[in-house]
Enzyme design. Sequence first.
Site, PDB file in Angstrom:
ATOM      1  N   TYR A 127     -88.312 -11.095  40.807  1.00 30.66           N
ATOM      2  CA  TYR A 127     -86.938 -11.572  40.916  1.00 30.66           C
ATOM      3  C   TYR A 127     -86.635 -12.189  42.285  1.00 30.66           C
ATOM      4  O   TYR A 127     -85.623 -12.881  42.449  1.00 30.66           O
ATOM      5  CB  TYR A 127     -85.984 -10.406  40.656  1.00 30.66           C
ATOM      6  CG  TYR A 127     -84.732 -10.810  39.943  1.00 30.66           C
ATOM      7  CD1 TYR A 127     -84.678 -10.830  38.562  1.00 30.66           C
ATOM      8  CD2 TYR A 127     -83.597 -11.172  40.648  1.00 30.66           C
ATOM      9  CE1 TYR A 127     -83.533 -11.191  37.897  1.00 30.66           C
ATOM     10  CE2 TYR A 127     -82.437 -11.538  39.987  1.00 30.66           C
ATOM     11  CZ  TYR A 127     -82.406 -11.547  38.620  1.00 30.66           C
ATOM     12  OH  TYR A 127     -81.268 -11.903  37.956  1.00 30.66           O
ATOM     13  N   LYS A 174     -94.759  -1.095  33.980  1.00 34.62           N
ATOM     14  CA  LYS A 174     -95.797  -1.622  33.088  1.00 34.62           C
ATOM     15  C   LYS A 174     -97.140  -1.434  33.812  1.00 34.62           C
ATOM     16  O   LYS A 174     -97.930  -2.381  33.981  1.00 34.62           O
ATOM     17  CB  LYS A 174     -95.486  -3.106  32.801  1.00 34.62           C
ATOM     18  CG  LYS A 174     -96.367  -3.763  31.753  1.00 34.62           C
ATOM     19  CD  LYS A 174     -95.890  -3.525  30.345  1.00 34.62           C
ATOM     20  CE  LYS A 174     -96.883  -4.098  29.338  1.00 34.62           C
ATOM     21  NZ  LYS A 174     -96.614  -3.724  27.961  1.00 34.62           N
ATOM     22  N   ASP A 208     -91.813  -1.669  27.635  1.00 39.34           N
ATOM     23  CA  ASP A 208     -91.588  -2.114  26.245  1.00 39.34           C
ATOM     24  C   ASP A 208     -91.216  -0.926  25.359  1.00 39.34           C
ATOM     25  O   ASP A 208     -90.287  -0.993  24.556  1.00 39.34           O
ATOM     26  CB  ASP A 208     -92.801  -2.895  25.695  1.00 39.34           C
ATOM     27  CG  ASP A 208     -94.133  -2.348  26.157  1.00 39.34           C
ATOM     28  OD1 ASP A 208     -94.141  -1.424  26.989  1.00 39.34           O
ATOM     29  OD2 ASP A 208     -95.172  -2.822  25.684  1.00 39.34           O
ATOM     30  N   ASP A 232     -83.090  -5.752  35.562  1.00 35.65           N
ATOM     31  CA  ASP A 232     -82.160  -6.805  35.150  1.00 35.65           C
ATOM     32  C   ASP A 232     -82.061  -6.838  33.622  1.00 35.65           C
ATOM     33  O   ASP A 232     -80.972  -6.848  33.040  1.00 35.65           O
ATOM     34  CB  ASP A 232     -82.692  -8.141  35.678  1.00 35.65           C
ATOM     35  CG  ASP A 232     -81.800  -9.303  35.323  1.00 35.65           C
ATOM     36  OD1 ASP A 232     -80.581  -9.182  35.518  1.00 35.65           O
ATOM     37  OD2 ASP A 232     -82.320 -10.327  34.843  1.00 35.65           O
TER      38      ASP A 232
END
Length: 340
Positions: A127, A174, A208, A232
């Site tokens: 980001y 992740k 996920d 986000d």
Amino acid sequence: MNWLSYAVTLIPGDGIGPELAAAARQVLEATSIGFEWDVQVAGEATIASEGTPLPDRVIESIRANGVAIKGPITTPIGSGFRSVNVGLRQALELYANVRPARTMQGVETRYEDVDLIIVRENTEDLYAGIEHRVGPDAAESIKIITRAASQRIARYAFEYAVNNGRRKVTAVHKANIMKLSDGLFLESCQQVAAGYAGRVEFEDRIVDNMCMQLVQKPELYDVLVLPNLYGDIVSDLAAGLVGGLGVAPGANIGEKAAVFEPVHGSAPKYAGLNKANPTALILSGALMLRHLGETDAADAVETAVRGVIAEGTTVTYDLGGSAGTREFGEAVAARIGTLG
Ligand code: NAD
């Protein structure tokens, strides 16, 4: 009126921002707290007049006051200007983005009893927008994760949990794929968690899977701590669980300054129509009052917002009503006056 008065930077923002800011200001002024508003225009208007959407005077004002409330600001896609929101967070080292998502009576959702606190790292990760073209047909974006920033945000999440009576922190990552960068984030969270063993439960989830879990059983989760980009995305998902962007407030917290703003953007299609819901900005104002230590005033704002929404007669289009931004703000301000 409280004898104390707070100097607060007020950035009305773009699109629906100025209308929402007017409503939030009216509500905050209906509490017992005094404010000296230092209104600072930033965004589209100052690109034309000052050559930048984020003039230095805005940052200086927030540095001087230590606290700001901000409407959303449009980020032109593909132009040379970087996001004002990202710029502010970086310039003021607002390292923690805190986004509560809580169900409210009167807001139609598929879920009951959602009460999540999203704690998003706000300064690094993909980001930060460090990217470049590699020849004409490829581009590279650099994901930076540091132990210092990861431990800092984990510590913030655990301290938040301790100070607000929350039971569990879930680190979201992740690390199975990005073993080095997200691996370092997870390891940092685990290190910090060890210091809170026995006081706050700790677990981790792959991002996920976390998304699926949140839409299936959100009530199982409490405080989530995430790197910037996942934070986000997951915070918008969490806003969706409790009724959408119109009701989702946020805070950007640093050591020396804090900026309170809704999760949503400037919704240009509703600009000037007296249509958008000011709840998210008003509740961001309640978070600001809490940050200032004005707990009673913060409670009053939240109670009044919940009361007007539960009653359902003066709510905006997104909550199934036909009231305008202004009318909703007036109703909340009037209700604060009736609270003991
Ligand atoms: P958006 O959040 O502005 O709007 C998406 C949709 O959500 C709207 O069309 C509307 O249907 C709904 N919505 C949003 N806020 C609402 C409100 N208060 N009341 C009722 N409905 C509401 O997202 P976008 O269209 O992707 O972004 C528009 C601009 O805002 C972009 O330039 C983006 O970069 C910017 N943005 C700014 C911030 C910020 O200032 N912090 C955050 C996100 C997006």
